[in-house]
Design an enzyme around this catalytic site. Structure first.
Site, PDB file in Angstrom:
ATOM      1  N   LYS A   1      51.305  31.797  79.708  1.00  0.00           N
ATOM      2  CA  LYS A   1      52.179  31.330  80.791  1.00  0.00           C
ATOM      3  C   LYS A   1      53.085  30.210  80.307  1.00  0.00           C
ATOM      4  O   LYS A   1      54.272  30.148  80.670  1.00  0.00           O
ATOM      5  CB  LYS A   1      51.336  30.848  81.975  1.00  0.00           C
TER       6      LYS A   1
ATOM      7  N   ILE B   1      35.152  35.232  80.019  1.00  0.00           N
ATOM      8  CA  ILE B   1      35.821  34.508  81.098  1.00  0.00           C
ATOM      9  C   ILE B   1      36.726  33.418  80.536  1.00  0.00           C
ATOM     10  O   ILE B   1      37.923  33.360  80.826  1.00  0.00           O
ATOM     11  CB  ILE B   1      34.802  33.883  82.070  1.00  0.00           C
TER      12      ILE B   1
ATOM     13  N   ASN C   1      52.055  82.289  87.398  1.00  0.00           N
ATOM     14  CA  ASN C   1      51.147  83.372  87.766  1.00  0.00           C
ATOM     15  C   ASN C   1      50.619  84.043  86.501  1.00  0.00           C
ATOM     16  O   ASN C   1      51.408  84.552  85.704  1.00  0.00           O
ATOM     17  CB  ASN C   1      51.875  84.415  88.616  1.00  0.00           C
TER      18      ASN C   1
ATOM     19  N   ARG D   1      58.060  61.170  66.080  1.00  0.00           N
ATOM     20  CA  ARG D   1      59.457  61.313  65.661  1.00  0.00           C
ATOM     21  C   ARG D   1      60.345  61.624  66.867  1.00  0.00           C
ATOM     22  O   ARG D   1      61.458  61.133  66.989  1.00  0.00           O
ATOM     23  CB  ARG D   1      59.581  62.421  64.621  1.00  0.00           C
TER      24      ARG D   1
ATOM     25  N   GLY E   1      30.424  30.034  67.315  1.00  0.00           N
ATOM     26  CA  GLY E   1      30.349  30.720  66.038  1.00  0.00           C
ATOM     27  C   GLY E   1      31.599  30.553  65.196  1.00  0.00           C
ATOM     28  O   GLY E   1      31.524  30.551  63.955  1.00  0.00           O
TER      29      GLY E   1
ATOM     30  N   ASP F   1      51.024  96.356  95.777  1.00  0.00           N
ATOM     31  CA  ASP F   1      51.884  96.903  94.716  1.00  0.00           C
ATOM     32  C   ASP F   1      51.346  96.528  93.333  1.00  0.00           C
ATOM     33  O   ASP F   1      51.553  97.260  92.357  1.00  0.00           O
ATOM     34  CB  ASP F   1      53.334  96.455  94.882  1.00  0.00           C
TER      35      ASP F   1
ATOM     36  N   HIS G   1      52.680  78.055  72.753  1.00  0.00           N
ATOM     37  CA  HIS G   1      53.368  77.477  73.914  1.00  0.00           C
ATOM     38  C   HIS G   1      52.451  77.358  75.130  1.00  0.00           C
ATOM     39  O   HIS G   1      52.761  77.812  76.224  1.00  0.00           O
ATOM     40  CB  HIS G   1      54.620  78.287  74.263  1.00  0.00           C
TER      41      HIS G   1
END
Length: 515
Positions: free
Chosen positions: A136, A125, A419, A213, A34, A469, A275
């Site tokens: 190369k 391919i 946590n 930046r 093509g 606790d 954050h």
């Protein structure tokens, strides 16, 4: 000796003008398929690949450039007489310039109706082979894979008759990046086709989206790369309608925000984030009221934050958002009036539009976390949970209002840094205790933020309570409903403490650490 170029491209942008300039400079052009047709039709004289190899194109074009007269012409070292003698004795003409880009494998597999056979047929391919041979031998051969490099190559050929070694090295490096990325896509496609979940080699590739930046801090260099197969519901694919360029921290925060809101599909919801932690979540029957709840969650922390809304932004909601300083607003759409309000005198406000109908597709993308010398890979924490499977482990059962609040809290805790503790009622976040090194400290922070608003509140913990606790602290605050994964060897102590204070507590059996 007349210099020869080999041109065979799928992307024909700019190729006719480039080839015309080469011919003006006295180059012969070898071409295929093509590309040759396009050049011939434009009046650019070319040599057919068949005339070079003495072999016809065959097997539907699968075999045309895989020939010693092509690769010998590319790989022959010009500084070795043995190579040049071999080329001469076998009637191999040297090729000094290669312009090749590859079959559209990526574009093919992105088609929704692509078949396996179509994908296989679009694996190039010969193209990668020619590119690699030329790259190369960049000491002598110029190789071009990107149409944006046509201009620099022509400039050097016009000015000096040849390209510089530095240019050839740079172009060769680009070729190897290009073919590596091309092969990575093919490898990924086949890996998924055969269902290999833990490949011995991880082949992923990304395209540069935006040089930044700076990174997390001004002293850190950074860039933003987008997956080569883009995800639609992603900050990298967002349509920016207003504002300045996104920063490194903007992108990370925005990504966290759009993940959170995926869990709130059923009703109009607004998530405010700061954050990497949610500072407010509100849910209501309309988006304006949802905004009110999200804002009331924490009117202080939302300042300078990121807001994501899962319904179209209307004028009334826009008026309320316009009155405070926000970094980013993200939504599926905006009315014209809302957009006019938000952009009025706020040229820096970043306004993003995302296709929320593509949320499910974003959930299957793996998460990659860089560590020194390696990469951690995991699937996202998008497990489907059914409240009917949860276990009430205390004597007191939750009321209907408490159950709704507990479900809302459990959705909301998922992206609080561990946590992590969150306190909500049935419609909004009241307090967040993120990222402390012990869980009772997170509990105290969340309670302190939610104080005076604890009527009907529920508390969620992203992981089990290791000691009772925590329960004592929660009970003292007046909170009556707790949801947590369970799984501690001391679970019974927590259950006993909850029963002592008349609390209701649910175990979900699922942990949601977010480091």
């Amino acid at each position: 000796m007349t210099k020869k170029a080999l041109i065979s491209v799928s992307d024909k942008a700019g190729i006719i003008a480039f080839a015309q300039e080469l011919r003006t400079l006295g180059w012969d052009i070898i071409s295929t398929g093509g590309t040759k047709t396009a050049l011939d039709n434009a009046g650019v004289e070319t040599i057919a690949i068949d005339d070079v190899t003495g072999f016809p194109e065959m097997m539907d074009g699968r075999v045309k450039t895989l020939h010693p007269k092509i690769h010998g012409g590319l790989l022959a070292r010009r500084d070795l007489d043995s190579h040049l003698d071999a080329a001469k004795s076998h009637e191999i003409d040297l090729i000094d310039l290669v312009v090749v880009n590859l079959y559209p494998f990526k574009e093919t597999i992105l088609k929704p109706d692509v078949t396996y056979a179509d994908a296989v047929e679009n694996i190039d391919i010969g193209g990668p082979s020619m590119l690699r041979s030329a790259a190369k031998n960049h000491a002598s051969v110029t190789v071009v894979v990107d149409p944006t490099d046509y201009a620099v190559v022509l400039d050097e050929l016009k000015n000096a008759g040849e390209t510089t070694l530095d240019t050839r090295k740079r172009l060769a490096a680009k070729v190897f990046r290009h073919t590596a990325a091309y092969d990575a896509l093919i490898a990924d496609y086949f890996t998924k086709q055969v269902g290999e979940e833990k490949p011995e080699k991880l082949t992923i590739t990304y395209d540069l989206k935006q040089p930044m930046r700076y990174g997390e801090n001004p002293q850190q260099d950074a860039d933003f790369y987008q997956s080569a197969l883009p995800t639609d519901y992603a900050i990298s694919s967002a349509k920016q309608l207003n504002g300045k360029e996104l920063s490194f921290n903007n992108i990370r925060d925005a990504d966290a925000a759009i993940r959170i809101i995926r869990d709130f599909k059923d009703k109009p919801t607004v998530v405010a984030l700061k954050h990497m932690n949610p500072c407010g979540i509100g849910q209501a029957d309309d988006i304006e009221t949802a905004w009110d709840y999200a804002y009331e969650s924490d009117p202080v922390s939302i300042f300078g934050g990121i807001v994501v809304l899962n319904r179209e932004v209307d004028a009334a909601t826009a008026e309320k958002m316009h009155s405070i300083f926000l970094e980013i607003i993200i939504a599926p759409s905006y009315t014209d009036e809302a957009l006019a309000i938000l952009t009025n005198k706020k040229k820096n406000l970043r306004i993003l539009q995302l296709p929320f109908d593509k949320q499910a597709e974003s959930e299957i993308e793996p998460e990659y976390t860089g560590v020194v010398g390696g990469l951690l890979v995991q699937n996202q924490d998008v497990i489907a949970e059914n409240p009917a499977d949860w276990q009430v482990v205390t004597k007191r059962q939750p009321t209907e209002q408490e159950r709704t609040a507990l479900e809302f809290a459990w959705k909301s805790i998922k992206y609080v840094k561990s946590n992590g503790i969150i306190i909500t009622n049935d419609r909004m976040v009241l307090g967040v205790g993120p990222g402390q090194t012990n869980r009772v400290a997170s509990v105290k922070i969340a309670i302190d933020q939610a104080r005076d608003r604890l009527e009907g509140a529920a508390l969620a913990s992203d992981a089990f309570f290791p000691f009772a606790d925590n329960i004592e602290e929660i009970a003292a605050s007046g909170i009556k409903a707790i949801i947590q994964p369970g799984g501690s060897v001391r679970d019974q102590e927590s259950i006993d403490a909850a029963d002592k204070h008349g609390l209701t507590m649910i175990f979900t059996g699922v942990r949601h650490f977010r480091h």
